[in-house]
Structure formats: structure tokens, C-alpha cells
Design a protein around this motif. Structure first.
Motif, mmCIF file in Angstrom:
data_model
loop_
_atom_site.group_PDB
_atom_site.id
_atom_site.type_symbol
_atom_site.label_atom_id
_atom_site.label_comp_id
_atom_site.label_asym_id
_atom_site.label_seq_id
_atom_site.Cartn_x
_atom_site.Cartn_y
_atom_site.Cartn_z
ATOM 1 N N LEU A 4 0.869 -1.173 0.000
ATOM 2 C CA LEU A 4 0.000 0.000 0.000
ATOM 3 C C LEU A 4 0.905 1.222 0.000
ATOM 4 C CD1 LEU A 4 -2.768 -0.961 2.601
ATOM 5 C CD2 LEU A 4 -2.687 -1.409 0.152
ATOM 6 N N VAL A 5 0.810 2.012 -1.047
ATOM 7 C CA VAL A 5 1.655 3.189 -1.183
ATOM 8 C C VAL A 5 0.803 4.428 -0.966
ATOM 9 C CG1 VAL A 5 3.195 4.484 -2.686
ATOM 10 C CG2 VAL A 5 3.170 1.971 -2.776
ATOM 11 N N GLU A 6 1.097 5.136 0.100
ATOM 12 C CA GLU A 6 0.339 6.339 0.464
ATOM 13 C C GLU A 6 1.083 7.584 -0.007
ATOM 14 O OE1 GLU A 6 -1.071 4.409 4.729
ATOM 15 O OE2 GLU A 6 0.963 5.092 4.293
ATOM 16 N N SER A 7 0.327 8.596 -0.345
ATOM 17 C CA SER A 7 0.927 9.875 -0.724
ATOM 18 C C SER A 7 -0.043 10.997 -0.412
ATOM 19 C CB SER A 7 1.294 9.872 -2.209
ATOM 20 O OG SER A 7 0.131 9.688 -2.999
ATOM 21 N N GLY A 8 0.481 12.217 -0.409
ATOM 22 C CA GLY A 8 -0.368 13.389 -0.252
ATOM 23 C C GLY A 8 -0.308 14.067 1.095
ATOM 24 N N GLY A 9 0.388 13.490 2.048
ATOM 25 C CA GLY A 9 0.493 14.145 3.352
ATOM 26 C C GLY A 9 1.371 15.385 3.266
ATOM 27 N N GLY A 10 1.399 16.139 4.343
ATOM 28 C CA GLY A 10 2.238 17.328 4.366
ATOM 29 C C GLY A 10 1.811 18.303 5.443
ATOM 30 N N SER A 17 -6.556 22.515 2.654
ATOM 31 C CA SER A 17 -6.985 21.206 2.161
ATOM 32 C C SER A 17 -5.783 20.335 1.813
ATOM 33 C CB SER A 17 -7.848 21.365 0.903
ATOM 34 O OG SER A 17 -9.017 22.105 1.181
ATOM 35 N N LEU A 18 -6.001 19.049 1.892
ATOM 36 C CA LEU A 18 -5.036 18.049 1.432
ATOM 37 C C LEU A 18 -5.820 16.886 0.835
ATOM 38 C CD1 LEU A 18 -2.441 17.752 4.350
ATOM 39 C CD2 LEU A 18 -1.978 18.619 2.054
ATOM 40 N N ARG A 19 -5.174 16.201 -0.077
ATOM 41 C CA ARG A 19 -5.773 14.998 -0.648
ATOM 42 C C ARG A 19 -4.794 13.847 -0.503
ATOM 43 N NH1 ARG A 19 -6.820 12.895 -6.637
ATOM 44 N NH2 ARG A 19 -8.865 11.891 -6.398
ATOM 45 N N LEU A 20 -5.211 12.823 0.209
ATOM 46 C CA LEU A 20 -4.392 11.634 0.387
ATOM 47 C C LEU A 20 -4.789 10.579 -0.633
ATOM 48 C CD1 LEU A 20 -4.473 11.235 4.279
ATOM 49 C CD2 LEU A 20 -2.952 12.644 2.877
ATOM 50 N N SER A 21 -3.791 9.830 -1.070
ATOM 51 C CA SER A 21 -4.028 8.716 -1.990
ATOM 52 C C SER A 21 -3.347 7.478 -1.439
ATOM 53 C CB SER A 21 -3.465 9.018 -3.375
ATOM 54 O OG SER A 21 -4.068 10.147 -3.943
ATOM 55 N N CYS A 22 -3.929 6.337 -1.729
ATOM 56 C CA CYS A 22 -3.329 5.061 -1.332
ATOM 57 C C CYS A 22 -3.606 4.044 -2.422
ATOM 58 C CB CYS A 22 -3.910 4.591 -0.005
ATOM 59 S SG CYS A 22 -3.414 2.923 0.481
ATOM 60 N N ALA A 23 -2.540 3.559 -3.028
ATOM 61 C CA ALA A 23 -2.665 2.590 -4.109
ATOM 62 C C ALA A 23 -2.182 1.227 -3.633
ATOM 63 C CB ALA A 23 -1.860 3.046 -5.319
ATOM 64 N N ALA A 24 -2.995 0.222 -3.865
ATOM 65 C CA ALA A 24 -2.637 -1.149 -3.512
ATOM 66 C C ALA A 24 -2.059 -1.831 -4.744
ATOM 67 C CB ALA A 24 -3.852 -1.907 -3.009
ATOM 68 N N SER A 25 -0.893 -2.432 -4.582
ATOM 69 C CA SER A 25 -0.266 -3.136 -5.700
ATOM 70 C C SER A 25 0.122 -4.536 -5.262
ATOM 71 C CB SER A 25 0.964 -2.375 -6.190
ATOM 72 O OG SER A 25 1.933 -2.315 -5.165
ATOM 73 N N GLY A 26 0.365 -5.385 -6.260
ATOM 74 C CA GLY A 26 0.695 -6.767 -5.970
ATOM 75 C C GLY A 26 -0.503 -7.666 -6.219
ATOM 76 N N THR A 27 -0.408 -8.870 -5.707
ATOM 77 C CA THR A 27 -1.479 -9.842 -5.910
ATOM 78 C C THR A 27 -2.567 -9.596 -4.879
ATOM 79 O OG1 THR A 27 0.133 -11.463 -6.705
ATOM 80 C CG2 THR A 27 -2.063 -12.277 -6.083
ATOM 81 N N ILE A 28 -3.618 -8.940 -5.329
ATOM 82 C CA ILE A 28 -4.705 -8.615 -4.413
ATOM 83 C C ILE A 28 -6.013 -8.899 -5.133
ATOM 84 C CG2 ILE A 28 -4.833 -6.172 -5.075
ATOM 85 C CD1 ILE A 28 -5.228 -5.613 -2.025
ATOM 86 N N PHE A 29 -6.978 -9.417 -4.399
ATOM 87 C CA PHE A 29 -8.233 -9.808 -5.005
ATOM 88 C C PHE A 29 -9.387 -9.440 -4.080
ATOM 89 C CE2 PHE A 29 -9.001 -13.380 -2.177
ATOM 90 C CZ PHE A 29 -7.732 -13.630 -1.684
ATOM 91 N N SER A 30 -10.527 -9.305 -4.649
ATOM 92 C CA SER A 30 -11.772 -9.105 -3.897
ATOM 93 C C SER A 30 -11.619 -8.102 -2.774
ATOM 94 C CB SER A 30 -12.276 -10.441 -3.331
ATOM 95 O OG SER A 30 -12.562 -11.344 -4.368
ATOM 96 N N ILE A 31 -11.158 -6.887 -3.125
ATOM 97 C CA ILE A 31 -11.076 -5.845 -2.108
ATOM 98 C C ILE A 31 -12.483 -5.487 -1.667
ATOM 99 C CG2 ILE A 31 -10.420 -3.475 -1.604
ATOM 100 C CD1 ILE A 31 -8.155 -3.753 -3.601
ATOM 101 N N ASN A 32 -12.707 -5.477 -0.382
ATOM 102 C CA ASN A 32 -14.012 -5.096 0.145
ATOM 103 C C ASN A 32 -13.939 -3.661 0.672
ATOM 104 O OD1 ASN A 32 -16.548 -4.885 1.176
ATOM 105 N ND2 ASN A 32 -16.297 -6.445 2.743
ATOM 106 N N THR A 33 -13.402 -3.504 1.831
ATOM 107 C CA THR A 33 -13.378 -2.180 2.456
ATOM 108 C C THR A 33 -12.016 -1.525 2.293
ATOM 109 O OG1 THR A 33 -14.989 -2.919 4.093
ATOM 110 C CG2 THR A 33 -13.753 -0.924 4.603
#
Length: 120
Positions: A4-10, A17-33
Motif C-alpha cells: 500500500l503506497v500512500e501519498s499526499g500528506g504534508g 486542504s489536502l488529498r491523500l491517496s493510497c494505491a494497492a499493488s501486488g497480488t490482491i483480489f476481492s477488495i471489500n473495504t
């Protein structure tokens, strides 16, 4: 392996205002929450907002009307738009992704955290 790679803090002034992002990478399936929690110095980690696979959000009372959570399922990414920021919003923000399926297993991943500092 899932990352999980987070960005946007500061650092931002109160009212900003700020906008945070979090990208999930790798073998991931059936993301629910997907969601965001935060931890202020000397305090316990608390849920800020989360959103289901169907797009239903819920928020901590302290951020309702100021923060908006959204997700892009095609990119396995969750966002947190934070407006009207207050000094008490300061903390480390952690991304969380949970999901799975019967027979395949269940998971609950956390990011490393991104610092958000609000100056008053």
C-alpha cells in the motif's frame, strides 16, 4: 506480496486542504473495504473514514462534512479529500485495505502511514 503506497500528506495551515491517496499493488483480489485511520501523538489510532466495494462511505463524527472518501476500483486506489482542516486533524494517516473470499482467505493490510500536520 501486497504493498500500500500512500501519498499526499504534508504541512498545511488551518482551513486548508489536502488529498491523500493510497494505491494497492501486488497480488490482491476481492477488495471489500478501503479506509483511512489516523493516530495523533499520545492517542490511539482512530478510524477516519472507510468505503465499501459498493461505494458506501462512513465517517468519524469529527470529520463529517469536511472529509470525503472515494475509491477507484480499477486502480485499487482509495482517496481522502480533506477540507477545512483543523489543528486536531494532525497525525499520521494510515491506509487500510481489507477483503478476501471464502476458500481463498481473508486479509487486512495497512500502509506505512503519511504525516499530516496542520498549523494553527
Amino acid at each position: 506480496q501486497v504493498q500500500l503506497v500512500e501519498s499526499g500528506g504534508g504541512l498545511v495551515q488551518a482551513g486548508g486542504s489536502l488529498r491523500l491517496s493510497c494505491a494497492a499493488s501486488g497480488t490482491i483480489f476481492s477488495i471489500n473495504t478501503m479506509g483511512w485511520s489516523r493516530q495523533a501523538p499520545g492517542k490511539q489510532r482512530e478510524l477516519v473514514a472507510r468505503i465499501t466495494s459498493g461505494g458506501s462511505p462512513n465517517y468519524a463524527d469529527s470529520v463529517k462534512g469536511r472529509f470525503t472518501i472515494s475509491r477507484d476500483n480499477a486502480k485499487n486506489t482509495v482517496y481522502l479529500q480533506m477540507n477545512s482542516l483543523k489543528a486536531e486533524d494532525t497525525g499520521v494517516y494510515y491506509c487500510n485495505v481489507a477483503g478476501g473470499a471464502p476458500g481463498l482467505g481473508w486479509y487486512d493490510y495497512w500502509g506505512q502511514g503519511t504525516q499530516v500536520t496542520i498549523s494553527s
